[in-house]
Scaffold this active site. Structure first.
Site, PDB file in Angstrom:
ATOM      1  N   GLU A  69      -6.942 -11.445   6.607  1.00 17.56           N
ATOM      2  CA  GLU A  69      -7.885 -10.324   6.660  1.00 17.56           C
ATOM      3  C   GLU A  69      -8.247  -9.854   5.257  1.00 17.56           C
ATOM      4  O   GLU A  69      -9.365  -9.450   5.000  1.00 17.56           O
ATOM      5  CB  GLU A  69      -7.297  -9.164   7.457  1.00 17.56           C
ATOM      6  CG  GLU A  69      -6.133  -8.477   6.765  1.00 17.56           C
ATOM      7  CD  GLU A  69      -5.475  -7.450   7.643  1.00 17.56           C
ATOM      8  OE1 GLU A  69      -5.398  -6.289   7.215  1.00 17.56           O
ATOM      9  OE2 GLU A  69      -5.024  -7.795   8.738  1.00 17.56           O
ATOM     10  N   GLY A  93       0.434  -5.932  -1.679  1.00 10.44           N
ATOM     11  CA  GLY A  93       1.615  -5.314  -2.263  1.00 10.44           C
ATOM     12  C   GLY A  93       2.358  -6.272  -3.173  1.00 10.44           C
ATOM     13  O   GLY A  93       2.051  -7.465  -3.246  1.00 10.44           O
ATOM     14  N   LYS A 129      12.729  11.784  -4.072  1.00  9.38           N
ATOM     15  CA  LYS A 129      12.397  12.399  -5.354  1.00  9.38           C
ATOM     16  C   LYS A 129      13.631  12.901  -6.098  1.00  9.38           C
ATOM     17  O   LYS A 129      13.631  13.001  -7.328  1.00  9.38           O
ATOM     18  CB  LYS A 129      11.416  13.553  -5.138  1.00  9.38           C
ATOM     19  CG  LYS A 129      10.045  13.108  -4.645  1.00  9.38           C
ATOM     20  CD  LYS A 129       9.124  14.301  -4.432  1.00  9.38           C
ATOM     21  CE  LYS A 129       7.757  13.855  -3.918  1.00  9.38           C
ATOM     22  NZ  LYS A 129       6.855  15.014  -3.677  1.00  9.38           N
ATOM     23  N   GLY A 169      -4.112  -5.249  10.274  1.00  7.22           N
ATOM     24  CA  GLY A 169      -4.045  -6.512  11.001  1.00  7.22           C
ATOM     25  C   GLY A 169      -2.633  -7.017  11.226  1.00  7.22           C
ATOM     26  O   GLY A 169      -2.447  -8.151  11.676  1.00  7.22           O
ATOM     27  N   GLY A 200      -0.007 -10.192   3.091  1.00  9.37           N
ATOM     28  CA  GLY A 200      -0.429  -8.805   3.051  1.00  9.37           C
ATOM     29  C   GLY A 200      -0.596  -8.329   1.618  1.00  9.37           C
ATOM     30  O   GLY A 200      -0.450  -9.099   0.661  1.00  9.37           O
TER      31      GLY A 200
END
Length: 445
Positions: free
Chosen positions: A244, A221, A369, A342, A219
């Site tokens: 993909e 990242g 935050k 996907g 994937g």
């Protein structure tokens, strides 16, 4: 057929001339990713005050999208995305982008069966001597959209890589209504980010699970990139690509001599992909490379196709998991972050593969935050969107361990999932599991 050069001149228009075909109420498609037609988008934005209720679909577009930015009240253009990039996520936060749920393998079928496309606009490579425009990094979704469109406008982008295809990677000039030329910005680049300690820890847990000869789906990242780099430096060999989205992780494997695709049962000696996003080095590598092939995601992401690849290893990220094994990989509460994409396709296909394994990875915690630490493992979900059902949760990995949830009862799942949670949150999670009656008294604390 007319001489190709004559036909080209006949169909050549300025962006402003081409977008005149768009009418009030039309559905317009921008396809995806590097296929975004920036010149046509800008020309359409210039028609803002002439148009109302023009609906536009795209996905993984990195912006700026001028039709959105010129119309903050959405009185003229309604933009919709199948899968949010970071830019589109910010548009969603402002109420300027509407998300369309889907799994990538079904996207082509949605267009064929259910959707109307009045005008499709896409960036392509220059026409070749046979009259074909290459769909480049948008091949994964483009052809089904173009086939359904009443009007097709192609925008020739001088920066796009020409990617050889398995099929449906080109469109012939005879199928095109208008052609647009112009000067474009350089392609958006997303080079590999430096790995974090948690990424390295997770990667170290997955590495022993990958055999030589495996086919990889990584994937997007920092964590998948970290895996790719570690594999590049490992003793693994003869790996394959079936994914993909092709990122720089695959380029790193190629440079290290690991990516040969020699043991794949389908598309042997070729890495198959649908979308390409990364650095300029990646774009240069995939361009006219006979070892890389692009094909529609209806094929690339089909579980029946993926299952034909022995030792299929799928590695993806998620945002959170609950104690039942439900996985959220696309939203934070009701805030849309990305999309199903996907992930579910590869969970299914890798499970069906002989020797295949599907890993869902996440850091055990995140800080808000204000700097407050939160667990990514929840007792159960409240408002988060479920990407993967608990019935298709297999290998789950955090920096604290790797567990397999397949075939496990609710109490076994709870025990295993809590075992990879951050230690600061385990007691609280156990108490919640007890309340939900999914914790055995004999289970370890």
């Amino acid at each position: 057929m007319k001489n190709l050069s004559e036909l080209y001149k006949q169909k050549l228009r300025t962006p402003q001339e081409a977008v005149k075909v768009i009418k009030n109420g039309d559905w317009v498609d921008y396809t995806t990713c590097l296929g975004f037609p920036e010149l046509l988008d800008e020309a359409l934005a210039q028609r803002r005050d002439e148009l109302t209720d023009v609906k536009v679909r795209g996905n993984l577009i990195f912006g700026p999208i001028k039709i959105v930015e010129c119309d903050p009240q959405r009185e003229h253009f309604i933009y919709n995305s199948w899968h949010c990039s970071g830019y589109e996520r910010k548009l969603c936060d402002k109420g300027l982008c509407s998300f369309i749920p889907m799994v990538f393998r079904n996207l082509s079928a949605y267009y064929k069966k259910f959707l109307n496309v009045n005008v499709a606009m896409i960036s392509v490579t220059a026409m070749d001597r046979h009259g074909y425009f290459n769909l480049s990094a948008a091949t994964g979704v483009a052809k089904a959209i173009l086939d359904k469109a009443d009007v097709v406008i192609v925008e020739v982008n001088e920066h796009l890589p020409r990617i050889y295809g398995g099929f449906d990677e080109v469109i012939h000039i005879s199928q095109v209504d208008y052609i647009v030329e112009g000067t474009h910005r350089p392609l958006p680049q997303f080079p590999t980010a430096p790995p974090k300690e948690t990424d390295i820890a997770i990667a170290n847990l997955i590495m022993p699970q990958i055999p030589s000869g495996a086919t990889l789906q990584l994937g997007i990242g920092s964590m998948p990139d970290t895996i790719g780099q570690m594999i590049a430096e490992s003793d693994l060999k003869n790996l394959g690509m079936h994914t993909e989205l092709c990122s720089d992780a695959y380029y790193a494997l190629y440079k290290a001599g690991k990516l040969t695709n020699s043991e794949k049962k389908i598309y042997r000696h070729k890495g198959l992909t649908g979308i390409v996003v990364g650095s300029q080095k990646l774009y240069d590598w995939v361009s006219e490379n006979p070892c890389v092939a692009a094909a529609p995601l209806s094929y690339v992401n089909s579980p029946e196709v993926i299952s034909q690849l022995d030792n299929m290893i799928s590695i993806n990220n998620c945002i959170a998991v609950d104690l039942f094994g439900q996985i959220s990989a696309e939203s934070s509460g009701l805030r849309q972050i990305s999309g199903t994409g996907g992930q579910l396709d590869y969970l299914t296909g890798a499970f069906m593969s002989e020797g295949g394994k599907a890993f869902i990875c996440m850091t055990s915690t995140f800080s808000d935050k204000e700097g407050t630490l939160h667990s990514r493992i929840r007792p159960t979900f409240d408002k988060d969107i479920i990407t993967d059902p608990r019935s298709q949760a297999y290998f789950l990995v955090t920096e604290y361990g790797l567990v397999n949830l397949a075939g496990r009862s609710t109490w076994e799942r709870a025990e295993r999932i809590i075992s990879v949670a951050h230690p600061n949150f385990r007691e609280t999670l156990i108490k919640e599991a007890e309340k939900m009656k999914i914790w055995r008294r004999s289970s370890k604390r």
